[in-house]
Design an enzyme around this catalytic site. Sequence first.
Site, PDB file in Angstrom:
ATOM      1  N   ARG A   1       0.824  -1.206   0.000  1.00 36.70           N
ATOM      2  CA  ARG A   1       0.000   0.000   0.000  1.00 36.70           C
ATOM      3  C   ARG A   1       0.861   1.259   0.000  1.00 36.70           C
ATOM      4  O   ARG A   1       0.517   2.245  -0.663  1.00 36.70           O
ATOM      5  CB  ARG A   1      -0.934  -0.019   1.220  1.00 36.70           C
ATOM      6  CG  ARG A   1      -1.797   1.223   1.296  1.00 36.70           C
ATOM      7  CD  ARG A   1      -2.889   1.106   2.315  1.00 36.70           C
ATOM      8  NE  ARG A   1      -3.640   2.350   2.437  1.00 36.70           N
ATOM      9  CZ  ARG A   1      -4.621   2.558   3.310  1.00 36.70           C
ATOM     10  NH1 ARG A   1      -4.996   1.573   4.131  1.00 36.70           N
ATOM     11  NH2 ARG A   1      -5.259   3.715   3.360  1.00 36.70           N
TER      12      ARG A   1
ATOM     13  N   HIS B   1     -17.207   3.244  -4.030  1.00 31.09           N
ATOM     14  CA  HIS B   1     -16.376   4.455  -3.887  1.00 31.09           C
ATOM     15  C   HIS B   1     -16.707   5.499  -4.956  1.00 31.09           C
ATOM     16  O   HIS B   1     -15.925   6.437  -5.157  1.00 31.09           O
ATOM     17  CB  HIS B   1     -14.869   4.134  -3.916  1.00 31.09           C
ATOM     18  CG  HIS B   1     -14.406   3.484  -2.641  1.00 31.09           C
ATOM     19  ND1 HIS B   1     -13.093   3.432  -2.264  1.00 31.09           N
ATOM     20  CD2 HIS B   1     -15.091   2.846  -1.661  1.00 31.09           C
ATOM     21  CE1 HIS B   1     -12.989   2.792  -1.113  1.00 31.09           C
ATOM     22  NE2 HIS B   1     -14.191   2.428  -0.731  1.00 31.09           N
TER      23      HIS B   1
ATOM     24  N   ASN C   1     -10.667  -4.286  -0.696  1.00 28.51           N
ATOM     25  CA  ASN C   1     -10.720  -3.223  -1.691  1.00 28.51           C
ATOM     26  C   ASN C   1      -9.848  -3.527  -2.897  1.00 28.51           C
ATOM     27  O   ASN C   1      -8.880  -4.249  -2.761  1.00 28.51           O
ATOM     28  CB  ASN C   1     -10.248  -1.899  -1.063  1.00 28.51           C
ATOM     29  CG  ASN C   1     -11.423  -1.129  -0.511  1.00 28.51           C
ATOM     30  OD1 ASN C   1     -12.504  -1.177  -1.067  1.00 28.51           O
ATOM     31  ND2 ASN C   1     -11.196  -0.422   0.603  1.00 28.51           N
TER      32      ASN C   1
ATOM     33  N   TYR D   1     -15.471   9.694  -1.309  1.00 32.13           N
ATOM     34  CA  TYR D   1     -14.406   9.481  -2.282  1.00 32.13           C
ATOM     35  C   TYR D   1     -14.536  10.382  -3.515  1.00 32.13           C
ATOM     36  O   TYR D   1     -13.615  10.499  -4.302  1.00 32.13           O
ATOM     37  CB  TYR D   1     -14.342   8.012  -2.701  1.00 32.13           C
ATOM     38  CG  TYR D   1     -13.700   7.149  -1.637  1.00 32.13           C
ATOM     39  CD1 TYR D   1     -12.324   6.945  -1.644  1.00 32.13           C
ATOM     40  CD2 TYR D   1     -14.453   6.585  -0.616  1.00 32.13           C
ATOM     41  CE1 TYR D   1     -11.724   6.163  -0.663  1.00 32.13           C
ATOM     42  CE2 TYR D   1     -13.864   5.821   0.372  1.00 32.13           C
ATOM     43  CZ  TYR D   1     -12.496   5.605   0.351  1.00 32.13           C
ATOM     44  OH  TYR D   1     -11.892   4.856   1.320  1.00 32.13           O
TER      45      TYR D   1
ATOM     46  N   CYS E   1     -18.912  -2.594   1.482  1.00 34.32           N
ATOM     47  CA  CYS E   1     -18.138  -1.394   1.748  1.00 34.32           C
ATOM     48  C   CYS E   1     -18.799  -0.652   2.900  1.00 34.32           C
ATOM     49  O   CYS E   1     -20.010  -0.734   3.102  1.00 34.32           O
ATOM     50  CB  CYS E   1     -18.108  -0.521   0.500  1.00 34.32           C
ATOM     51  SG  CYS E   1     -17.107   0.947   0.679  1.00 34.32           S
TER      52      CYS E   1
END
Lengths: 440, 440, 440, 440
Positions: A96, A202, A150, A258, A172
């Site tokens: 990440r 998102h 995700n 988002y 989510c």
Amino acid sequence: MKKAIKVVTIGGGSSYTPELVEGFIKRYEQCPIRELWLVDIEAGREKLEIVGALAKRMVEKAGLPMKIMLTLDRREALKDADYVTTQMRIGLLPARVKDERIPLSHGMIGQETNGAGGMFKALRTIPVILDIVKDMQKLCPQAWLINFTNPAGMVTEAVLRYTNFKRVIGLCNVPIGMVNGIAKIMNVEPERVRMELSGLNHHVFATDVFIDGKSVLDEVIEKYAHVDPSDALAMKNFNALPFSPAFIRGLHCIPCPYHNYYFFTKEQLAKELEEYQAGHVRAEVVSQVEKELFELYKDPELDVKPKQLEQRGGAHYSDAACNLIASLYSNSGDIQYVNVRNNGAISNLPADSAVEIACVITADGPKPIAVGELKPQINGTIQTIKTFERLVCEAAVTGNRDIAITALNMNPLIPSDELANLVFDELLEAHKEYLPQFTK
Amino acid sequence: MKKAIKVVTIGGGSSYTPELVEGFIKRYEQCPIRELWLVDIEAGREKLEIVGALAKRMVEKAGLPMKIMLTLDRREALKDADYVTTQMRIGLLPARVKDERIPLSHGMIGQETNGAGGMFKALRTIPVILDIVKDMQKLCPQAWLINFTNPAGMVTEAVLRYTNFKRVIGLCNVPIGMVNGIAKIMNVEPERVRMELSGLNHHVFATDVFIDGKSVLDEVIEKYAHVDPSDALAMKNFNALPFSPAFIRGLHCIPCPYHNYYFFTKEQLAKELEEYQAGHVRAEVVSQVEKELFELYKDPELDVKPKQLEQRGGAHYSDAACNLIASLYSNSGDIQYVNVRNNGAISNLPADSAVEIACVITADGPKPIAVGELKPQINGTIQTIKTFERLVCEAAVTGNRDIAITALNMNPLIPSDELANLVFDELLEAHKEYLPQFTK
Amino acid sequence: MKKAIKVVTIGGGSSYTPELVEGFIKRYEQCPIRELWLVDIEAGREKLEIVGALAKRMVEKAGLPMKIMLTLDRREALKDADYVTTQMRIGLLPARVKDERIPLSHGMIGQETNGAGGMFKALRTIPVILDIVKDMQKLCPQAWLINFTNPAGMVTEAVLRYTNFKRVIGLCNVPIGMVNGIAKIMNVEPERVRMELSGLNHHVFATDVFIDGKSVLDEVIEKYAHVDPSDALAMKNFNALPFSPAFIRGLHCIPCPYHNYYFFTKEQLAKELEEYQAGHVRAEVVSQVEKELFELYKDPELDVKPKQLEQRGGAHYSDAACNLIASLYSNSGDIQYVNVRNNGAISNLPADSAVEIACVITADGPKPIAVGELKPQINGTIQTIKTFERLVCEAAVTGNRDIAITALNMNPLIPSDELANLVFDELLEAHKEYLPQFTK
Amino acid sequence: MKKAIKVVTIGGGSSYTPELVEGFIKRYEQCPIRELWLVDIEAGREKLEIVGALAKRMVEKAGLPMKIMLTLDRREALKDADYVTTQMRIGLLPARVKDERIPLSHGMIGQETNGAGGMFKALRTIPVILDIVKDMQKLCPQAWLINFTNPAGMVTEAVLRYTNFKRVIGLCNVPIGMVNGIAKIMNVEPERVRMELSGLNHHVFATDVFIDGKSVLDEVIEKYAHVDPSDALAMKNFNALPFSPAFIRGLHCIPCPYHNYYFFTKEQLAKELEEYQAGHVRAEVVSQVEKELFELYKDPELDVKPKQLEQRGGAHYSDAACNLIASLYSNSGDIQYVNVRNNGAISNLPADSAVEIACVITADGPKPIAVGELKPQINGTIQTIKTFERLVCEAAVTGNRDIAITALNMNPLIPSDELANLVFDELLEAHKEYLPQFTK
């Protein structure tokens, strides 16, 4: 007589697992789980053991006949499962960090679910999920796969398009956050709020809002146009900027947090670049939080989910999963917000694509409530992200670099074709051990 | 016996008019125009007289019984017209300078057909066109309106959505440029090249390419991926950058030059900012060219279209209009690329929206050839621009600032909601005399 | 504090009203109705008084504070209503006799909801309903219109297409009959059965069947293929013939009883012709039943719904209406089968047409659950009936005989264009006093 | 340099072949065919030789270098072919007699392209065509398959749905007959008439009509409503009855002659039953005609297509095929009416289904001109026939009797489920040697 319920959690060593365990304990009456298998890989063995021990203490404290099983053997776990949840991070937090830092180093948004970072998380994750599905088709073909890894939308899209396994649901916590935010703005209990939800994971909009079943959208729009969203709809893990009243009124629906990446690209990028230079992009902050959490989990006196976990960005994710499983199991008929096959519910998106939408939850799965046609205001941006998602899924499955570059070019967060090529090659190099489809 | 043909050109004092006159002279056999009315407004009287005099000399030289009529009275001209062309610039070149400079002053692309500049050109133009349509419905309801005023796609959309006049066709020289570019790459005569064209004005893709009717798309893609487009598909009025081979192969279709704004946003912006700082944005260059052209036109010896006109960006526009009128008149059945009501030809765009597409030209108008579904690669970006177009049309008609701000937010060239509000207010202030719908 | 509920029943003198009253009494806790207005026309005054008196005795016996109001003044009743139900028969039973006998006299199915008879019932009813809607828009714009006047599908279609009133719901007892039939075949309680319902009023298919939320369609198909449907799915008011096992398996969904008219046209016609010759078509039988019912109702000792009412074909209709109103009022979120705007729920039917479908009932109205695309097996016949419905609605509103003749030609129960013209003219003559739109 | 053209005609021994040969001779300039292979099966050897000899005499008389090749070896012929035409009758005329007589014996329309007879012709033909396609994919993958074997619509559908061979075109002489009929009504040359054609083979409507490119639909409708269609649109092989003016005006489009079966079912059936009882159903008449034709063909003096062939129902079929091939070869860009993949041209039919529609003929195949949405008037009946076609194709490929029975039930010419089962079983028994898919 209903059979005993077996749940399998892949990525069981995650720091979120205590929330999941708490969720199952809380719902034991409605959904009596007899076995909860926590599965992880060798690299996660230590965490699995720490989390597993905590889970056992929690169940014991609750005094329930729920067995916690720990294993590194996924197939052993999947045999005859009823519900499988996935909460993995291929490459763990160091991956990440790269998803976030490499795009930023080229002056574009670095984020693990959007843009170039989101694409690479998908490229790493999708093949693993497809592999799990292959196992499930053999070992537990009637089980439901509840994915909250995700990018959940793309993962669901990939399963729907590239397998014939249909019992997949993407989950989510954003919709729950939106409900809570709206409830706060409207000063009512969240239980009284229901949304018509239209879009993609998102990248979703509340296209109508109901309190006690009556539409209050106009009122919400007016309040929202004048409230500082950072007070209201803000997610724990990032600061939403306030959209202009004109934009909110023109949209006449409620965006999700988002959307800031897309409608405050300039400001969001500036903030992230600052964090980047300071050496604490989100992944780096999270690494620290994780470390502290596992220290807490180790405490043999701890037998409940610690409060600190709620500070983590993904709060409510696991609880949403428990809620969903309980409703599937009990054929409850309540409405939840999930990622499923569109099936025509949103007329201008492909019937066989994943959408995030309000569904009636039944024992036969979530049934989407028809939304009809997306209005022009939101149609374009949703179609663009769906283009991105579909191309990323294709690239993940085929390892086709041309398609991956095209995906990036079509993403509004990528400033040019040249940078698309550049950032792709660097991210591929950085993650190559997890991306054999591109290198062989 | 067919009646004598009457053509009306609104904005007849334009520097492009000599090309139009040349085009009609060239096609006199196929389409014998008896009266060509050049209409302009008071502010354009001088230019109209210069251009009109040249037009008369051209016709006289050709020895054709085509009358050139000059007037400032639009309604007098429109009476019983057969074909009406529109080539106007509301606010003239000074307005274009603002469309270009104001967005650049806020660090975003300044362009008269895309982004904030394109929006304001549409906001100024659409009400005037709708007014012309209202006149036509009374004075010449069977006439065809052939619009080549930019942004031609939005103008066509507005007429289709906000009037019940259906005989409107939007025209652009981009498709002709694409044919020429492809012909050059493939080393054949342009006459042998046909495209399947999919998309919107200034946002269109060649989704198939035929030479002598045989599909050669694969070959074109491979050549295009390796050719410097600035040699080939480049428009006269801006330099296209070469797309990466990966992107072209992943798209598997041919973009248009205006796509550079979207897929080389960073580089395009840098170039424009440089011109901005040097004080010669495109509109400023064009002003100079125009001035020189009119000097030429004044020469009483000049009785043909001067070569220099071909240097102007809009070359081929007027010729395309003549070609279209001749085909409509003669029911020729040839294929041309125009902006018309979609009518389902592109399945995933609204049936009642304008699209740019290959059509069979008949006396009953252009009939679009079915394209089917846009593939994911290009669907998103086309939908996004269609969102922008629809919202701009709505804002142009209603004067709704909220919708205008939403349009800007949805446009990929606008970097943030905050800047959308800022640039809108400045452009509105700058153009307010032409935007009564927003100020009253 | 919720306001007191006011319900208005137009056609309140109907023999069905006691079921309605019973239904409201039964659900008083969930939905405390304070005023029930029974409205009728002068010709129905006597029946209204008989039924009204019975209703009052029923409420009194139940000991509830529900006022029964009788009136011939529709507008007085509609003022501030919350729910309006319509159960009228324009021309009363004598009109139905004609709807049945005239087509039979020409050798075609005579039936009040299908074919020529159904068309004329719609032609008489739709203008009256549109008139009621006009009143509601003024007097109670927030009220829900719950129509169970046949043909309920066409009435709903007409309101959706020819007014801008959207709070209309069409109701039928066929889906409840299907649930009961399936429950009987599967030997479970009806409460455990849920259907995915696809189609139109009186032309609907169960495209999936669930027990406790699990799909059992395959099993139902096999049982249904071998059961005598007259035992199972039969409606009280006509005998369904058993479909062949091959047809049921090929359909792979469950037809509704009215499909007999279309798939056993020959046998159904033979049976009706027999009844016709014997002088007891359905309407004639019903007239007799009605007479007996009103005799019963007059009994001042009677203070409950008499058992005999259940023998009437329309049993469960009124109860379904009460159920729907209670769910709307209480925002219950349960699933009911109603006729509403499609809104894309069935992808291959128009979004703005009425469909009969499973909906989640909320305070904002029924929300259809997405069905997706109709499979080829059932798509054609449903589209054909929708064609018929749309043309009949158009004819009802415009009085256009050409459209009416086209509607008949497109109906599979009409054997030829010549007979379409013949039967139309005879029915028009017979009903002319109720069809001013065709005669003026 | 273009290569020499090779055409293969499967069913080359057909009595229609002389028309085909004449057509190719006539168009030699535009489309210089070097080899015409006539292929037949052993049972057709004698006819092949007779027709082949005539063909050779015709070519010789024309003095063209076109070789006529005769063979029973299909694969030898297909090698490197450019165009393949199919004009076969599986089971020859005796099979057609059964297709016509068996349904009539049960009181339903007996016809080889509609109803039960049409279904069985499809069931026998489709597997053979799919086999030919398999050969073509190996031996001449770039060739075009031009099928004029009936039912041409279903054959095209089957190739599109059950193979990945896309170069298939279905051809019918009905549209040409419609153009001729309209031209006669309007008193103009057929060359000046163009139609917008919407629908399916033998179930198609002219939804607009143009003379010299101008729409004259309103005028055609008015004339058509008052003309005796048997004078005008009548096909040679059956008498169309006059539709009522009301129906034609309500439709506001022009039906095709085969619509008589659906809108004059009663009268058509009566007429056929009469012929049935007299022992001369259409197939029996045709048998006699064929016999006489072959007697003529044997005449060694005959070296042109005999006039008598024009009396045959299928006149113009072969000429249409020649015309199509010439246009494909020369990339002519003219408009013809063919059966091709819809590709969205008719919005409410599946994109991947065959439709009959006006197409621009190019070297890349026919490109359908977008029609948009079918209006309600004709949508239902077209959808119903498409349902029938799709189910018949599925049954032809799978041998699934359930699907076949469902297809019959959905066909408006079949009066009941019971008779559907009965007629199916008798036809299957009668044709079983050609239907191995149902018997193994």
